[in-house]
Every structure is written in C-alpha cells, then in structure tokens.
Design a protein around this motif. Structure first.
Motif, PDB file in Angstrom:
ATOM      1  N   TYR A  16      -3.427  -2.956 -11.855  1.00 51.10           N
ATOM      2  CA  TYR A  16      -3.247  -1.720 -11.092  1.00 51.10           C
ATOM      3  C   TYR A  16      -3.428  -1.973  -9.594  1.00 51.10           C
ATOM      4  O   TYR A  16      -2.601  -1.562  -8.770  1.00 51.10           O
ATOM      5  CB  TYR A  16      -4.248  -0.683 -11.606  1.00 51.10           C
ATOM      6  CG  TYR A  16      -4.408   0.564 -10.768  1.00 51.10           C
ATOM      7  CD1 TYR A  16      -3.442   1.564 -10.766  1.00 51.10           C
ATOM      8  CD2 TYR A  16      -5.562   0.760 -10.006  1.00 51.10           C
ATOM      9  CE1 TYR A  16      -3.610   2.721 -10.026  1.00 51.10           C
ATOM     10  CE2 TYR A  16      -5.741   1.907  -9.261  1.00 51.10           C
ATOM     11  CZ  TYR A  16      -4.763   2.887  -9.269  1.00 51.10           C
ATOM     12  OH  TYR A  16      -4.938   4.035  -8.530  1.00 51.10           O
ATOM     13  N   LEU A  17      -4.497  -2.673  -9.247  1.00 51.86           N
ATOM     14  CA  LEU A  17      -4.763  -2.963  -7.837  1.00 51.86           C
ATOM     15  C   LEU A  17      -3.678  -3.868  -7.239  1.00 51.86           C
ATOM     16  O   LEU A  17      -3.231  -3.653  -6.107  1.00 51.86           O
ATOM     17  CB  LEU A  17      -6.127  -3.623  -7.686  1.00 51.86           C
ATOM     18  CG  LEU A  17      -7.347  -2.719  -7.881  1.00 51.86           C
ATOM     19  CD1 LEU A  17      -8.631  -3.535  -7.799  1.00 51.86           C
ATOM     20  CD2 LEU A  17      -7.365  -1.594  -6.846  1.00 51.86           C
ATOM     21  N   ALA A  18      -3.242  -4.853  -8.006  1.00 46.56           N
ATOM     22  CA  ALA A  18      -2.207  -5.764  -7.507  1.00 46.56           C
ATOM     23  C   ALA A  18      -0.908  -5.015  -7.240  1.00 46.56           C
ATOM     24  O   ALA A  18      -0.267  -5.202  -6.193  1.00 46.56           O
ATOM     25  CB  ALA A  18      -1.971  -6.880  -8.521  1.00 46.56           C
ATOM     26  N   ALA A  19      -0.511  -4.151  -8.181  1.00 42.84           N
ATOM     27  CA  ALA A  19       0.728  -3.379  -8.005  1.00 42.84           C
ATOM     28  C   ALA A  19       0.623  -2.431  -6.818  1.00 42.84           C
ATOM     29  O   ALA A  19       1.581  -2.274  -6.045  1.00 42.84           O
ATOM     30  CB  ALA A  19       1.038  -2.598  -9.282  1.00 42.84           C
ATOM     31  N   LEU A  20      -0.556  -1.831  -6.662  1.00 43.17           N
ATOM     32  CA  LEU A  20      -0.735  -0.870  -5.573  1.00 43.17           C
ATOM     33  C   LEU A  20      -0.760  -1.560  -4.216  1.00 43.17           C
ATOM     34  O   LEU A  20      -0.082  -1.123  -3.270  1.00 43.17           O
ATOM     35  CB  LEU A  20      -2.036  -0.087  -5.804  1.00 43.17           C
ATOM     36  CG  LEU A  20      -2.285   1.137  -4.920  1.00 43.17           C
ATOM     37  CD1 LEU A  20      -1.174   2.164  -5.096  1.00 43.17           C
ATOM     38  CD2 LEU A  20      -3.635   1.759  -5.267  1.00 43.17           C
ATOM     39  N   LEU A  21      -1.522  -2.633  -4.100  1.00 48.70           N
ATOM     40  CA  LEU A  21      -1.626  -3.338  -2.827  1.00 48.70           C
ATOM     41  C   LEU A  21      -0.295  -3.960  -2.415  1.00 48.70           C
ATOM     42  O   LEU A  21      -0.005  -4.089  -1.225  1.00 48.70           O
ATOM     43  CB  LEU A  21      -2.705  -4.418  -2.909  1.00 48.70           C
ATOM     44  CG  LEU A  21      -4.144  -3.909  -3.050  1.00 48.70           C
ATOM     45  CD1 LEU A  21      -5.106  -5.078  -3.252  1.00 48.70           C
ATOM     46  CD2 LEU A  21      -4.550  -3.088  -1.825  1.00 48.70           C
ATOM     47  N   ARG A  22       0.521  -4.318  -3.403  1.00 49.92           N
ATOM     48  CA  ARG A  22       1.814  -4.932  -3.120  1.00 49.92           C
ATOM     49  C   ARG A  22       2.736  -3.988  -2.340  1.00 49.92           C
ATOM     50  O   ARG A  22       3.602  -4.440  -1.581  1.00 49.92           O
ATOM     51  CB  ARG A  22       2.488  -5.359  -4.421  1.00 49.92           C
ATOM     52  CG  ARG A  22       3.696  -6.285  -4.214  1.00 49.92           C
ATOM     53  CD  ARG A  22       4.265  -6.753  -5.539  1.00 49.92           C
ATOM     54  NE  ARG A  22       3.314  -7.591  -6.251  1.00 49.92           N
ATOM     55  CZ  ARG A  22       2.825  -7.309  -7.469  1.00 49.92           C
ATOM     56  NH1 ARG A  22       3.209  -6.220  -8.092  1.00 49.92           N
ATOM     57  NH2 ARG A  22       1.979  -8.125  -8.044  1.00 49.92           N
ATOM     58  N   VAL A  23       2.542  -2.675  -2.503  1.00 45.09           N
ATOM     59  CA  VAL A  23       3.382  -1.719  -1.787  1.00 45.09           C
ATOM     60  C   VAL A  23       2.626  -1.035  -0.638  1.00 45.09           C
ATOM     61  O   VAL A  23       3.224  -0.659   0.369  1.00 45.09           O
ATOM     62  CB  VAL A  23       3.947  -0.645  -2.741  1.00 45.09           C
ATOM     63  CG1 VAL A  23       4.924  -1.276  -3.720  1.00 45.09           C
ATOM     64  CG2 VAL A  23       2.846   0.083  -3.495  1.00 45.09           C
ATOM     65  N   VAL A  24       1.323  -0.883  -0.783  1.00 48.33           N
ATOM     66  CA  VAL A  24       0.538  -0.194   0.249  1.00 48.33           C
ATOM     67  C   VAL A  24       0.458  -1.021   1.527  1.00 48.33           C
ATOM     68  O   VAL A  24       0.628  -0.504   2.636  1.00 48.33           O
ATOM     69  CB  VAL A  24      -0.883   0.129  -0.272  1.00 48.33           C
ATOM     70  CG1 VAL A  24      -1.797   0.541   0.884  1.00 48.33           C
ATOM     71  CG2 VAL A  24      -0.818   1.238  -1.307  1.00 48.33           C
TER      72      VAL A  24
END
Length: 286
Positions: A16-24
């Motif tokens: 979840y964190l990886a997917a979110l940080l990848r776009v944020v």
C-alpha cells in the motif's frame, strides 16, 4: 493463524505504501489541511464504532471537496491507512479469542470482494456510483438510528459459528468487500450479522478491522493504479487519521457516543438525500 494474518497485514502495508508513494512523490501531492482535520475526527470516532465512511462522505459532499465520482475511491484509499492501524490493535487485543477459521475466512472473503470489485467503480456510470453511495449512507444512518432506539438484535456470547453459518458469514463478507468500493463500510454490516448469528459483538472487531485493513490495502492499490483518486485528500486523511486512531484506542475506554450518533444520523441522512437527487438527475440524462 493470527501470526499469519499479521504477516499478511504487514505485507499489505508495504504494498500500500509503495503504491501510494510511487504516485504521491512525483506529483508532490501536499495534504489538504481540511482533509487532515477530516481524517482525524472521522477516524477517532471510527475506532469507537461510528463509521468513518459515512461521516466523511457527508462532509465531503457538504463541502464539495471532491467530484461525486471520486468520493468512494478517494475515501477508501485515504481511510485504509488508519484502518490498518485499527487492524493491528484489534487483532493483537482480541484476535486470539475468535475462531481462527472464521477470522481468516471472513477477512480473506472481504479481501477477495474488495479487489474484484475495485474495477466496478471506475467502469460504473456516475449516477450509479452516486446511487450506491446514497444507499450506503442510508444504511449507515439507519443502523445508527436502530442502535440509539435499542432496536438492534440482542448479541450473543459465542466466539465461533457452526459450519453453515460460518460459510454464510464468509460469503457475506465477500459481498461486503465489493460494497467497500462504493463507499459502504463493512463495520456496521459485519457487526449486525454477527449479532444476529449469536456472536459476542466484541469479537466482530478483529474481523471488521482486519478486513478493512487487509482488504482496503488490496483495493487501494487497484484504485491508485486506476488513478481515480484525489491524492491531496488521501494524504490528508492518512496524516490526520493514524494519530487519531492511536488516541481513541489507547486513551478512550468508555465514551458515551449516543448523542454523537444522533448528530451523525441527521447529517448522513441529509447527505444521502443530496446524493440520491444527483443520482436521479444523472439517471434521467443518461
């Protein structure tokens, strides 16, 4: 099995964190201050049993913070962070008291429904999404009303279920997982279902929180990949929500939330009516 669930939850957190940080990070999505406050307030009371989905949807709709189409996916992704924190707390405190087959089966059922149902929101017509959100709001407000009027079914004391009810509970949780994508939280339906089946309502919390955390992570990754989310609202809810969950879980023991539910009932019914009117207008123009 509890250890397995915690490991699965940990893997979900990382993904979840990886997917979110990848776009944020590339988009430099700065949290909206109003979303930080919203995440703090709604997740504080979510930990006490007052749905964060219903109250957040009502406020977002009232303030026009998001287009109607982005409301379910944005709130799901944003509230998943605080939900994961709740999952860790309730699984550690109460998870060992619940039948492990029931606990794991229901959580995996919600996860499967949430992941498979994620694409439905992006493909659905705007009026259909509005109608589903309105339905979710009505369901949540009606549940609060029944609780306050003492019309909820009496709870039992069981920590497990016979095989037919166990299978029914797992199937129902699959459906709850699908509905999560439309902004309908799984807490209240799960609590009612287990109460009707004769279980101690306390033991619904590890299932509800574990499902929300693990399934929310899976569905959120899909929504982030699809791109139908407002990242400034998402990051704001996470930033405000996680500390609020910790405060509610460790500092608040016995808070009377009856009066708060009355306020929530009025606000949520109002938002449901507004959303339903928008859905009806969109349906007529299709």
């Amino acid at each position: 099995m509890l250890t397995m669930l915690l490991i699965l939850l940990g893997l979900g957190v990382l993904a979840y964190l990886a997917a979110l940080l990848r776009v944020v990070i590339p988009q430099r999505a700065v949290p909206k201050p109003e979303a930080v406050l919203l995440g703090g307030v709604t997740n504080f009371f979510d930990t006490l049993g007052i749905s964060s989905f219903a109250t957040s949807t009502a406020w977002v709709k009232f303030r026009n913070l998001l287009p109607d189409r982005l409301i379910p996916s944005t709130l799901l992704v944003g509230h998943t962070g605080p939900a994961i924190m709740q999952a860790i707390i309730f699984l550690v405190l109460l998870g060992g008291n619940v039948d492990p087959v029931l606990l794991v089966g229901c959580i995996l059922g919600v996860l499967a429904g949430a992941v498979l149902g994620a694409s439905l929101v992006s493909r659905a017509a705007v009026w259909l999404v509005q109608a589903m959100v309105a339905l979710g709001l009505v369901i949540a407000a009606t549940i609060f009303l029944l609780i306050n009027l003492h019309l909820m079914p009496g709870a039992g004391t069981a920590s497990s279920l016979p095989l037919p009810l166990l299978l029914g509970a797992i199937a129902a949780n699959f459906g709850f997982g699908v509905l999560v994508n439309f902004g309908i939280g799984n807490f209240a339906p799960t609590l009612i279902m287990f109460s009707l089946m004769g279980m101690d309502p306390r033991y619904a919390f590890p299932v509800m929180a574990g499902s929300a955390g693990i399934a929310g992570a899976g569905a959120s990754i899909r929504h982030i990949q699809i791109g139908e989310v407002d990242l400034r609202v998402v990051t704001g809810i996470i930033l405000g929500g996680i500390p609020a969950v910790l405060v509610a879980a460790f500092l608040v023991k016995n808070m009377d939330v009856v009066m708060l539910r009355w306020l929530v009932i009025a606000v949520v019914y109002y938002a449901a009516v507004v959303m339903a009117r928008s859905a009806w207008a969109g349906f007529k123009q299709r």
